[in-house]
Design an enzyme around this catalytic site. Structure first.
Site, PDB file in Angstrom:
ATOM      1  N   GLU A  42       0.846  -1.196   0.000  1.00 36.95           N
ATOM      2  CA  GLU A  42       0.000   0.000   0.000  1.00 36.95           C
ATOM      3  C   GLU A  42       0.882   1.246   0.000  1.00 36.95           C
ATOM      4  OE1 GLU A  42      -2.411   2.561   3.257  1.00 36.95           O
ATOM      5  OE2 GLU A  42      -2.649   0.370   3.406  1.00 36.95           O
ATOM      6  N   HIS A  43       1.959   1.205   0.758  1.00 37.23           N
ATOM      7  CA  HIS A  43       2.918   2.321   0.796  1.00 37.23           C
ATOM      8  C   HIS A  43       3.713   2.403  -0.498  1.00 37.23           C
ATOM      9  CE1 HIS A  43       3.088   3.507   5.228  1.00 37.23           C
ATOM     10  NE2 HIS A  43       2.201   2.523   5.200  1.00 37.23           N
ATOM     11  N   GLU A  56       5.644   3.608  11.566  1.00 37.85           N
ATOM     12  CA  GLU A  56       4.182   3.643  11.712  1.00 37.85           C
ATOM     13  C   GLU A  56       3.740   2.630  12.761  1.00 37.85           C
ATOM     14  OE1 GLU A  56       0.104   2.685   9.129  1.00 37.85           O
ATOM     15  OE2 GLU A  56       2.057   2.743   8.121  1.00 37.85           O
TER      16      GLU A  56
END
Length: 256
Positions: free
Chosen positions: A78-79, A155
């Protein structure tokens, strides 16, 4: 619950239980669903209340598809999808969408990964072109994989390791799903995220990020014909269909 509400709920369940059409045709409420030649499913939802459109690209890949010993790979991608290509390097994808008055983001769950753009309808072809580019030409060099892996680890530290409630939820799910991937956190275990490298990232991208493993949803001030044309243009640039092995759930004991 009032009788009218119960009737409405029953009617909605009946609609949802109906199978999707095999051939391109209207599915109700001005919604159209069809498949393109390289296997991508397309859903067009016209809504002409404002001259804007939302496109979402849903991939049939999530945390349950993380390779053994590499939990967090789906979330990592996703990143990575925002890391750029040779023609649209760095964060130019997001900057280009923003400069054209739109917004973009993505999210990952155990069973899917989704990317979306909200933009003026006349800029929808631009968003399609950008999506097509990163679907086929994502830059997975060491200089991109390493730094983004560190971003994901940070994160995790911020959202999980430093949040007692998040840690409790993570351990609870691991205990409830001892031998099922649902016991693994979507963001991954730290020690396994650190093992993600260029080779494993390229293998994951090659296997999961292809048109015939995705569903394109276009909603807003669009017509079915326009939505289909944009989708087809995206797919012609986004690579052809690939043969996928049946989805396999990697059952392994969760730990933390």
């Amino acid at each position: 619950m009032p009788a009218a509400a119960q009737t409405n709920k029953a009617a909605n369940r009946a609609k949802l239980s109906q199978p999707a059409p095999v051939n391109p045709r209207q599915t109700g409420n001005n919604t159209f669903q069809f498949a393109l030649q390289n296997g991508m499913q397309v859903l067009v939802i016209p809504d002409h209340r404002a001259p804007v459109a939302t496109q979402m690209l849903w991939f049939r890949v999530g945390a349950v598809d993380d390779p053994p010993g590499l939990s967090g790979m789906a979330h990592f991608f996703e990143h990575m999808m925002f890391r750029g290509t040779k023609t649209v390097p760095g964060d130019e994808f997001s900057q280009t969408i923003a400069k054209n008055g739109g917004e973009t983001n993505a999210f990952t769950d155990h069973d899917y990964t989704a990317f979306y753009e909200q933009i003026a309808k006349d800029r929808l072809p631009l968003a399609m072109k950008l999506e097509a580019d990163r679907l086929a030409n994502l830059d997975l060099s060491d200089s991109h994989v390493g730094p983004e892996r560190d971003v994901v680890l940070e994160e995790r530290r911020m959202r999980v390791d430093n949040e007692p409630q998040s840690l409790m939820g993570e351990q609870m799910r691991a205990a409830l799903h001892l031998s099922h991937p649902y016991g693994r956190p979507v963001i991954g275990w730290s020690e396994e995220v650190r093992r993600i490298d260029r080779v494993s990232a390229q293998d994951f991208y090659d296997h999961h990020y292809a048109p015939n493993n995705a569903i394109l949803v276009v909603a807003g001030d669009v017509t079915t014909r326009r939505g289909a044309q944009n989708g087809a243009g995206c797919l012609r640039q986004g690579g052809g269909a690939r043969a996928f092995a049946p989805r396999r759930i990697h059952r392994a004991a969760a730990y933390g």
